[in-house]
Each structure stands twice: as C-alpha cells, then as structure tokens.
Scaffold this motif. Structure first.
Motif, PDB file in Angstrom:
ATOM      1  N   PRO A 186       0.819  -1.222   0.000  1.00  0.00           N
ATOM      2  CA  PRO A 186       0.000   0.000   0.000  1.00  0.00           C
ATOM      3  C   PRO A 186       0.849   1.268   0.000  1.00  0.00           C
ATOM      4  N   ARG A 187       0.411   2.253  -0.765  1.00  0.00           N
ATOM      5  CA  ARG A 187       1.111   3.532  -0.833  1.00  0.00           C
ATOM      6  C   ARG A 187       0.747   4.410   0.358  1.00  0.00           C
ATOM      7  N   TYR A 188       1.525   5.454   0.561  1.00  0.00           N
ATOM      8  CA  TYR A 188       1.252   6.418   1.619  1.00  0.00           C
ATOM      9  C   TYR A 188       0.385   7.545   1.071  1.00  0.00           C
ATOM     10  N   MET A 189      -0.137   8.344   1.977  1.00  0.00           N
ATOM     11  CA  MET A 189      -0.816   9.572   1.571  1.00  0.00           C
ATOM     12  C   MET A 189       0.207  10.527   0.969  1.00  0.00           C
ATOM     13  N   SER A 190      -0.227  11.325  -0.006  1.00  0.00           N
ATOM     14  CA  SER A 190       0.639  12.353  -0.576  1.00  0.00           C
ATOM     15  C   SER A 190       0.268  13.706   0.018  1.00  0.00           C
ATOM     16  N   VAL A 191       1.198  14.653  -0.059  1.00  0.00           N
ATOM     17  CA  VAL A 191       0.927  15.992   0.467  1.00  0.00           C
ATOM     18  C   VAL A 191      -0.243  16.620  -0.285  1.00  0.00           C
ATOM     19  N   SER A 192      -0.227  16.508  -1.625  1.00  0.00           N
ATOM     20  CA  SER A 192      -1.330  17.078  -2.409  1.00  0.00           C
ATOM     21  C   SER A 192      -2.633  16.358  -2.113  1.00  0.00           C
ATOM     22  N   GLY A 193      -2.549  15.024  -1.885  1.00  0.00           N
ATOM     23  CA  GLY A 193      -3.750  14.263  -1.556  1.00  0.00           C
ATOM     24  C   GLY A 193      -4.369  14.703  -0.248  1.00  0.00           C
ATOM     25  N   ILE A 194      -3.524  15.020   0.740  1.00  0.00           N
ATOM     26  CA  ILE A 194      -4.027  15.495   2.038  1.00  0.00           C
ATOM     27  C   ILE A 194      -4.765  16.809   1.870  1.00  0.00           C
ATOM     28  N   PHE A 195      -4.231  17.694   1.033  1.00  0.00           N
ATOM     29  CA  PHE A 195      -4.890  18.977   0.805  1.00  0.00           C
ATOM     30  C   PHE A 195      -6.210  18.799   0.060  1.00  0.00           C
ATOM     31  N   GLU A 196      -6.263  17.811  -0.832  1.00  0.00           N
ATOM     32  CA  GLU A 196      -7.441  17.652  -1.689  1.00  0.00           C
ATOM     33  C   GLU A 196      -8.544  16.807  -1.069  1.00  0.00           C
ATOM     34  N   CYS A 197      -8.227  15.991  -0.037  1.00  0.00           N
ATOM     35  CA  CYS A 197      -9.195  14.991   0.424  1.00  0.00           C
ATOM     36  C   CYS A 197     -10.473  15.606   0.988  1.00  0.00           C
ATOM     37  N   TYR A 198     -10.405  16.834   1.509  1.00  0.00           N
ATOM     38  CA  TYR A 198     -11.609  17.448   2.069  1.00  0.00           C
ATOM     39  C   TYR A 198     -12.474  18.134   1.009  1.00  0.00           C
ATOM     40  N   SER A 199     -11.976  18.202  -0.219  1.00  0.00           N
ATOM     41  CA  SER A 199     -12.791  18.766  -1.299  1.00  0.00           C
ATOM     42  C   SER A 199     -13.405  17.675  -2.173  1.00  0.00           C
ATOM     43  N   LYS A 200     -13.078  16.400  -1.871  1.00  0.00           N
ATOM     44  CA  LYS A 200     -13.633  15.295  -2.648  1.00  0.00           C
ATOM     45  C   LYS A 200     -15.010  14.909  -2.113  1.00  0.00           C
ATOM     46  N   PRO A 201     -15.873  14.335  -2.956  1.00  0.00           N
ATOM     47  CA  PRO A 201     -17.241  13.981  -2.528  1.00  0.00           C
ATOM     48  C   PRO A 201     -17.246  12.978  -1.373  1.00  0.00           C
ATOM     49  N   TYR A 202     -18.068  13.280  -0.377  1.00  0.00           N
ATOM     50  CA  TYR A 202     -18.208  12.406   0.788  1.00  0.00           C
ATOM     51  C   TYR A 202     -19.689  12.338   1.142  1.00  0.00           C
ATOM     52  N   GLU A 203     -20.240  11.115   1.219  1.00  0.00           N
ATOM     53  CA  GLU A 203     -21.660  10.929   1.511  1.00  0.00           C
ATOM     54  C   GLU A 203     -21.842  10.024   2.721  1.00  0.00           C
ATOM     55  N   VAL A 204     -22.967  10.203   3.393  1.00  0.00           N
ATOM     56  CA  VAL A 204     -23.357   9.320   4.487  1.00  0.00           C
ATOM     57  C   VAL A 204     -24.677   8.665   4.121  1.00  0.00           C
ATOM     58  N   PHE A 205     -24.691   7.337   4.095  1.00  0.00           N
ATOM     59  CA  PHE A 205     -25.925   6.587   3.861  1.00  0.00           C
ATOM     60  C   PHE A 205     -26.441   6.114   5.221  1.00  0.00           C
ATOM     61  N   ASP A 206     -27.576   6.626   5.659  1.00  0.00           N
ATOM     62  CA  ASP A 206     -28.179   6.163   6.905  1.00  0.00           C
ATOM     63  C   ASP A 206     -29.318   5.193   6.600  1.00  0.00           C
ATOM     64  N   TYR A 207     -30.036   4.815   7.633  1.00  0.00           N
ATOM     65  CA  TYR A 207     -31.124   3.859   7.452  1.00  0.00           C
ATOM     66  C   TYR A 207     -32.174   4.400   6.488  1.00  0.00           C
ATOM     67  N   GLU A 208     -32.487   5.681   6.590  1.00  0.00           N
ATOM     68  CA  GLU A 208     -33.493   6.278   5.715  1.00  0.00           C
ATOM     69  C   GLU A 208     -33.063   6.221   4.254  1.00  0.00           C
ATOM     70  N   THR A 209     -31.755   6.340   4.017  1.00  0.00           N
ATOM     71  CA  THR A 209     -31.242   6.301   2.649  1.00  0.00           C
ATOM     72  C   THR A 209     -31.409   4.927   2.023  1.00  0.00           C
ATOM     73  N   LEU A 210     -31.249   3.877   2.827  1.00  0.00           N
ATOM     74  CA  LEU A 210     -31.204   2.511   2.300  1.00  0.00           C
ATOM     75  C   LEU A 210     -32.471   1.697   2.554  1.00  0.00           C
ATOM     76  N   LYS A 211     -33.408   2.226   3.320  1.00  0.00           N
ATOM     77  CA  LYS A 211     -34.533   1.402   3.799  1.00  0.00           C
ATOM     78  C   LYS A 211     -35.404   0.826   2.693  1.00  0.00           C
ATOM     79  N   ASP A 212     -35.408   1.430   1.507  1.00  0.00           N
ATOM     80  CA  ASP A 212     -36.253   0.938   0.425  1.00  0.00           C
ATOM     81  C   ASP A 212     -35.610  -0.203  -0.368  1.00  0.00           C
TER      82      ASP A 212
END
Length: 266
Positions: A186-212
């Motif tokens: 496995p590779r390590y995190m990169s400096v540019s990756g650390i800066f960019e990771c908070y601008s990448k899409p992040y979603e939370v699927f809860d019970y309401e999202t998946l219940k159907d």
C-alpha cells in the motif's frame, strides 16, 4: 468504470485491548486503524485506476468518526467516499453487515465493467465472510485470495493464492474480489492528496437512505438481525518470562529435568 472498495476501521490490536464486562470489545477506548488487508484492496484499486482511468469509491460501515479513515483513503488517491452509518445498523454480525453493504453498493450502482474489492478479512473478527456474502447477495461472481490482478476489457485474470500453490482464474465483470497482503504494498498519503481529500465527494448513507432496498429488513440487520452472537471475549493473560539454558550436555539435561520436576510437570 468504477471500483468500489469495502473498508473497515478496526481496533489497533498492537496496543491496548479493552473488553467490556459483557465480553464485547470496548471500541471507544481503543485506538483504531484501517484494516490492513483493506489497504491492499485500496492499493489494487488505485493501481487499476492508473491503468484504466477508473473511479475509485471507498465505502465503510461504522460510526461517524470513521470519516477520518475515509478521508485518509481519499488522500491516498480514492475519488470519493461513502460512510454507511446508523443506529439501526449497530451490532451487526457478518450476515447483517453484508446485507447492509450490499444495499449500499446497490445505491451507488454497479455497471458492466465495475469491480468490488474487499480485504481478505478483518483483524478484529478474522472470519473472511463479509466479502463473499456481499457477492452472493449481489449475485456477483467472486474470486477470493487474489494475489495478482490483470484487466483486459470486461475480463479479469486473477492469480489466486492457495495453501499449496496458485490457481489462475478468468472472471467477467462486474465481479467481487478479496485481496491478500501479498498482492501489493500500500502507498502512503501524498501531500497534495491530504490537501485535496476534504474537497472530494463524501456521503453518508443512513437507514433512511437505504430502507427501500429489498436487502434492508429490520429483522435481518443490526443486533436483532444477527444470527451470530459473541459469547465472550477477553484479554489473554500475560505469560511470564522464559528461561534460556545453554549447553547440550548431560548436566544441562539434568538441570532441565530438575526444573520440570520441581514444577510438577514431569
């Protein structure tokens, strides 16, 4: 093309292992890491991304603090992350966990060339069951113990490690693979990756999202829907220091016999 990687945040068993009075692990008081085999699965996905331009999606089921782990994986190169989190999912065993993750993968969507990757097993359970169960519930062909992966169009050639050698298997996509540590480094995190990771899409699927989803049923998820229950877990007692004896002569043998006799072992 998407590569969906299932990852898990697990207790760092190299440090303190805390157990509750009821025998379950006290995860809140233990340091956590990304499950080691899952890092090999992430690295395999990133390697395929470099070869094919695929999108890498990391997905985990766990409490809200698992966001930090997912951000670290995006810093390594994953394109987006999904956290499956909800009180209804708490206490799930491998059967219930695979139900929930399969529903989440359905929500993300699987197309003809997509691949699902999992680590061989998690160090906190060592069952190696979740990946294959996800494949069964999504009706996907599966190959476990992948030690090498090569992609050619909609076909993957997998070198599968066995106890006494290797097996080479060809499988069509979409499919699911479980990865072992011999697959890569496995590779390590990169400096540019650390800066960019908070601008990448992040979603939370809860019970309401998946219940159907048909896989989500209150009777087959969470603690109530888990056919496996932990009877007891505990920290093994520490062993005392050993004794080293030098020599291979009669006197040394007599000394050893005397020590064993004194402890009533012989």
């Amino acid at each position: 093309m998407k590569i969906i990687v299932c990852v898990k945040q697990v207790p760092d068993t190299s440090g303190k292992v805390a157990v509750n009075p009821d025998g379950t692990l006290n995860r809140a008081s233990m340091a956590t890491i990304t499950n080691p085999d899952d890092l090999n699965a992430v690295e395999a996905a990133l390697t395929l991304k470099e070869q094919t331009g695929a999108e890498v999606v990391v997905i985990s089921m766990g409490p809200p603090p698992a966001e930090g782990m997912l951000r670290e994986l995006m810093a390594r190169g994953a394109d987006r992350a999904v956290l499956v989190s909800g009180r209804e999912f708490g206490g799930s065993d491998t059967y219930a966990t695979s139900q929930i993750l399969a529903a989440a993968i359905n929500k993300i969507g699987l197309e003809d060339e997509d691949i699902v990757l999992c680590g061989r097993q998690a160090i906190d359970g060592d069952t190696a069951q979740v990946g294959p169960q996800i494949a069964e519930k999504l009706n996907l062909p599966q190959v476990s113990y992948a030690a090498d992966i090569k992609k050619d169009g909609k076909t993957l050639t997998i070198k599968r490690m066995l106890e006494d050698g290797y097996m080479t298997i060809k499988v069509n996509t979409p499919c699911l693979l479980t990865c072992i540590k011999e697959l890569n480094e496995p590779r390590y995190m990169s400096v540019s990756g650390i800066f960019e990771c908070y601008s990448k899409p992040y979603e939370v699927f809860d019970y309401e999202t998946l219940k159907d989803d048909p896989l989500i049923d209150a009777t087959t998820i969470g603690l109530k829907g888990s056919p496996t229950n932990i009877f007891k877990s505990f920290t093994p007692p520490q062993k005392g220091a050993g004794m080293m004896m030098e020599g291979a002569d009669k006197a040394t043998c007599e000394q050893l016999a005397g020590l064993l006799a004194a402890k009533h072992l012989i």
